[in-house]
Design an enzyme around this catalytic site. Structure first.
Site, PDB file in Angstrom:
ATOM      1  N   ASP A 157       0.851  -1.176   0.000  1.00  0.00           N
ATOM      2  CA  ASP A 157       0.000   0.000   0.000  1.00  0.00           C
ATOM      3  C   ASP A 157       0.895   1.237   0.000  1.00  0.00           C
ATOM      4  O   ASP A 157       1.956   1.255   0.620  1.00  0.00           O
ATOM      5  CB  ASP A 157      -0.899  -0.020   1.246  1.00  0.00           C
ATOM      6  N   ASN A 162      -2.820  12.924  -2.667  1.00  0.00           N
ATOM      7  CA  ASN A 162      -3.891  13.406  -3.535  1.00  0.00           C
ATOM      8  C   ASN A 162      -4.348  14.798  -3.122  1.00  0.00           C
ATOM      9  O   ASN A 162      -4.613  15.664  -3.978  1.00  0.00           O
ATOM     10  CB  ASN A 162      -5.081  12.440  -3.494  1.00  0.00           C
ATOM     11  N   GLU A 210      -5.041   2.509  -3.868  1.00  0.00           N
ATOM     12  CA  GLU A 210      -3.581   2.594  -3.851  1.00  0.00           C
ATOM     13  C   GLU A 210      -2.953   1.295  -3.373  1.00  0.00           C
ATOM     14  O   GLU A 210      -1.759   1.250  -3.050  1.00  0.00           O
ATOM     15  CB  GLU A 210      -3.130   3.754  -2.964  1.00  0.00           C
TER      16      GLU A 210
END
Length: 523
Positions: free
Chosen positions: A383, A391, A427
């Site tokens: 991850d 973001n 992700e």
């Protein structure tokens, strides 16, 4: 081990070769056109040979009739001469016998329509008596070929000489002569019967031949005696260098041959025959063009028809080939679209990695294979650390770019075809490693972690200032009591432990003495 994917274009148990339709169509059309051409050629060749064979039969029959007529004409003249010579050699040809002899000669000429006249010459070649009432005047015939022949040869058989003009009235005649001897066998003169050239001309005209055909009567040495069509300048010319006299007569006294005439250059089918009783050869010929005139017309019509058929087949073939090519292009486009749909269905469009659907299929296959072969199966879950902050800080476009870069890093560490890199969701990524134990999985996981760090992607929301990932590994040998869900849950548990232990590290979950132990790596 590569994931076996069944190609719908292949039959189970072996590949099927696709028929090359375009090549097969072109080959079929070419074969049909070639067969039509070959059949046309064979049919025309058979027809041509049939026409020539009929012409050969007709030519043979014609020459046989000519030979019979010529032999009859010369034999009758020969018999007349023989009887007269016997009488003259017994009674002589003195002044007292001449009136009676002249009347006898005249009656013989009247009895035989082919005779121009009968002439008796003494040993100096002077006229003694003729079938004509008026005695010719002149130097005599001592210079004639037939007179010299009998003067030099003691033979008593009839002699046929080259055609000459009669010194009686200038008419063309063919001389048939016999030697006259005295009681002691000495040469006393020549008795000559002249056969009219017009007789053979009329005889030749009684036969139907084409305008370019020909008929001739010649001596065996090739000297031309009579010919149709009549050309005065050719009478007495030699045919000895022609193929009939050079090639054919020496091998057979009768036959036929296609020959280029030495007289006028016309190609004709010659039938020829040598007479048995006299040194004469007769021949009848039809021009090749007249023999094959009907055949030429048929050949032209058949060729035009076949050409039109071939053009039609060619046009149909051209349209068909175009349709086949269009179909192949459409099929190729469909195949590309199918491949694209397969890729869309089994791969993530952003990262190019396998999606969860393909991951589940591969996991099911490898789980069963590992159970059958007792081989270790490893799974790495990873991850991106603090991705929400990334973001928020840089926007979703930069986030997508970040995901693609991490995917490339992950994929670059999967060195075997059997290794499968997956975008598991958001992700989160996964790496399935068949035939790999926990140590091998740990090595790959560390490679991935360092590969991501090596990209030096700036991340202001991360304590390190750069983008990092956390990874969890789990490996086991599947058995009947295990499930796929267990493998995913334990690898995910290792990932959870890595994230809660400070991120940017690898956590390994293993079984020791029946107890799960966690190993971390943050080197």
């Amino acid at each position: 081990m590569p994931i076996p994917i069944q190609d719908p274009d292949q039959a189970p148990g072996g590949a099927l070769k696709r028929l090359p339709l375009l090549k097969a169509a072109v080959l079929f059309i070419a074969t049909v056109c070639l067969c039509l051409g070959v059949l046309l050629y064979l049919q025309l060749e058979q027809s041509r040979r049939h026409d020539l064979e009929l012409a050969r039969v007709a030519s043979s029959n014609l020459t046989r009739a000519m030979a019979q007529q010529a032999e009859d004409a010369f034999m009758k003249a020969d018999l007349v001469l023989t009887s007269l010579v016997d009488w003259i050699q017994v009674d002589g040809y003195g002044t007292a016998q001449r009136p009676r002899l002249q009347k006898t000669l005249a009656r013989r000429v009247q009895a035989l329509g082919q005779l121009h006249g009968i002439f008796l010459f003494d040993k100096q070649g002077q006229w003694i008596v003729t079938s004509f009432e008026d005695m010719p005047r002149g130097p005599g015939v001592a210079d004639r070929e037939y007179f010299k022949f009998h003067q030099q040869n003691a033979s008593t058989i009839a002699h046929v000489g080259p055609a000459i003009r009669s010194r009686q009235n200038g008419e063309w005649i063919i001389p048939v002569s016999k030697r006259v001897n005295d009681k002691n066998g000495n040469f006393q003169g020549v008795l000559l019967a002249g056969i009219k050239m017009a007789y053979f001309d009329q005889f030749f005209k009684s036969f139907s031949i084409d305008d370019n055909g020909s008929m001739f009567l010649a001596l065996t040495d090739g000297t031309l005696l009579a010919r149709r069509p009549f050309v005065e300048s050719q009478i007495g010319s030699s045919l000895a260098k022609g193929d009939i006299f050079q090639k054919h007569l020496p091998n057979a006294p009768a036959g036929d041959a296609m020959i280029n005439s030495v007289v006028d250059g016309t190609v004709r089918l010659y039938g020829y025959r040598q007479l048995d009783a006299y040194p004469l050869v007769v021949s009848a010929a039809s021009s090749r063009d007249s023999i094959l005139k009907d055949w030429y017309g048929t050949a032209f019509q058949s060729s035009v028809i076949v050409a039109l058929v071939v053009m039609g087949i060619g046009l149909f073939g051209w349209v068909f080939v175009r349709q086949v090519r269009l179909g192949e292009r459409v099929e190729a486009d469909l195949r590309k679209a199918k491949d694209a749909l397969k890729l869309i269905a089994t791969h993530d469009s952003l990262t190019g990695l396998a999606n969860r659907r393909l991951f589940e299929q591969a996991l099911d296959i490898e789980f069963g294979r590992g159970a059958r072969q007792s081989s270790s199966l490893s799974l790495i879950m990873l991850d991106i650390d603090y991705f929400k902050r990334y973001n928020d800080a840089y926007g979703h476009v930069a986030g997508d770019h970040c995901l693609a870069e991490v995917a490339r890093a992950v994929k670059s560490c999967c060195h075997r075809k059997a290794d499968l890199a997956v975008r598991y969701g958001g992700e989160e990524f996964a790496v399935l490693l068949p035939d790999t134990n926990i140590q091998g999985a740990l090595v790959i996981a560390e490679q991935i972690r360092h590969s991501v760090m090596g990209k030096n992607i700036t991340h202001s929301g991360s304590p390190t200032g750069y983008l990092t990932v956390s990874l969890g590994c789990y490996a086991f040998v599947p058995n009947a009591l295990d499930t796929i869900e267990v493998l995913i849950e334990r690898a995910d548990a290792a990932l959870y432990q890595a994230k809660h232990s400070g991120r940017n590290r690898v956590a390994v979950l293993s079984m020791e003495g029946g107890v799960e132990a966690l190993m971390r790596s943050d080197r």
